[in-house]
Design an enzyme around this catalytic site. Structure first.
Site, short mmCIF file in Angstrom:
data_model
loop_
_atom_site.label_atom_id
_atom_site.label_comp_id
_atom_site.label_asym_id
_atom_site.label_seq_id
_atom_site.Cartn_x
_atom_site.Cartn_y
_atom_site.Cartn_z
CG ASP A 27 5.63 -2.47 0.54
OD1 ASP A 27 5.16 -2.78 1.65
OD2 ASP A 27 6.70 -1.85 0.40
CD GLU B 149 -0.40 -7.33 9.02
OE1 GLU B 149 -0.31 -8.29 9.81
OE2 GLU B 149 0.43 -6.42 8.96
#
Length: 357
Positions: free
Chosen positions: A242, A268
């Site tokens: 993250d 992503e």
């Protein structure tokens, strides 16, 4: 309930409906297991809606994910929040709208009271004027003057209350407008990276395509994907993953212009809309973002252990007359795939041989 209950009050189960529920539940569970997705409540609800074909938009969104060969939890949550989750921002908007209505109602009462007092003041002045004659005694004049002063004080007080009420209402309505804008902005932001979300991306891309078609202006779209991101999650954990996403989002945001839009497109993946930008300029900008990311040397906060170089691959597409949003996205996605296939950490802006990274 006993067997002698009157038929009117009996509710025999709908066996066919129950059978459908179990069937859809079984199909949803099998789909989750087949793709190795954690059976979280959001995931199950989305897969159940998909196999039940209860919402065409859900079916289309899940089909797109399945075509890409994987069910990303981030995308699952995005689709769930967009189509199935009760909209929290709608509740907030309703609350704000009720407050606005209450303030407007109070404001109307205040204005109505002011108008009524103004009419009373006008009537009082007329009565005072009619009561005054050339032969009026000093006592009559004194009485008329006293009443006039009293009415004037009353109107002055009323005017002051009206001004204070108007100022207060103006302040409150401005506050509510700001809160409404915050709610709207929150609904279009990705909570992790603070970039825009897929919903905001779709809205903006449609608007920019319409503007490019109408005005004949340039428009480019870039889609970016972090290289080997699964390794980061596997080796260091999702919390570190993250943080890497946040860094990537910051690098993108710090290098685009005010008219551009960066959005988290998938787990992503990020998308960058570049209005009024031709392909060479877009390529230079995106390559600068690629370089800035690759230059970052990230380390773990506690152990100071290096994560190694972080890189991303990019595909860029340029709008041509007649292209739809789906066409533009597909072209950028295909070039992203080429960038990955040709070694990663590179920018692809055409369909020819490999670009230099």
């Amino acid at each position: 309930m006993s067997d002698d209950t009157p038929t009117l009050f009996r509710c025999p189960p709908d066996q066919k409906a129950f059978a459908k529920v179990y069937e859809y539940g079984d199909q949803a569970s099998r789909l989750i297991m087949r793709h190795g997705t954690p059976p979280l409540p959001n995931t199950y609800a989305l897969m159940y809606a998909y196999v039940a074909r209860s919402d065409e938009k859900v079916v289309v969104a899940v089909d797109e994910m399945l075509e890409r060969g994987a069910l990303c939890q981030y995308e699952i949550d995005e689709v769930y929040n967009l189509h199935l989750r009760p909209a929290e921002e709608d509740h907030k908007r309703e609350t704000i709208n009720r407050e606005v209505e209450e303030h407007l109602s109070s404001l109307l009462d205040l204005v109505g009271s002011s108008v009524e007092n103004s009419d009373q003041f006008e009537n009082a002045l007329q009565q005072i004027a009619h009561g005054l004659t050339e032969s009026a005694s000093s006592s009559h004049l004194s009485s008329a003057l006293a009443r006039l002063l009293s009415e004037n004080r009353r109107m002055t007080d009323q005017s002051r209350r009206l001004q204070e009420g108007l100022r207060e209402s103006k302040t409150q309505i401005e506050r509510l407008q700001q809160e409404l804008e915050m709610v709207r902005n929150e609904s279009l932001r990705d909570p992790l990276t603070a970039t825009y979300n897929r919903r905001a991306f779709d809205l903006r891309l449609d608007a920019e395509l319409e503007a490019a078609q109408k005005n004949g202006t340039q428009l480019c779209l870039a889609i970016a994907d972090l290289d080997h991101f699964k390794r980061v999650n596997d080796n260091f954990g999702h919390r570190v993953g993250d943080e890497v996403l946040k860094v990537f989002a910051t690098v993108i945001s710090n290098n685009i212009k005010g008219q551009d839009l960066a959005a988290r497109y998938g787990g992503e993946e990020f998308a960058i809309i570049l209005p009024a930008t031709d392909l060479p300029a877009a390529t230079r900008l995106i390559d600068r973002i690629r370089e800035r990311l690759h230059e970052r040397r990230l380390v773990l906060k506690n152990s100071k252990k290096p994560l190694g170089a972080i890189s991303a691959s990019f595909g860029i597409a340029q709008y041509a007359p007649g292209m739809s949003a789906a066409d533009l996205i597909e072209q950028a996605d295909q070039r992203l795939y080429l960038a990955k296939a040709q070694g990663r950490n590179r920018v692809k802006a055409d369909d020819t041989a490999s670009d230099a990274a």
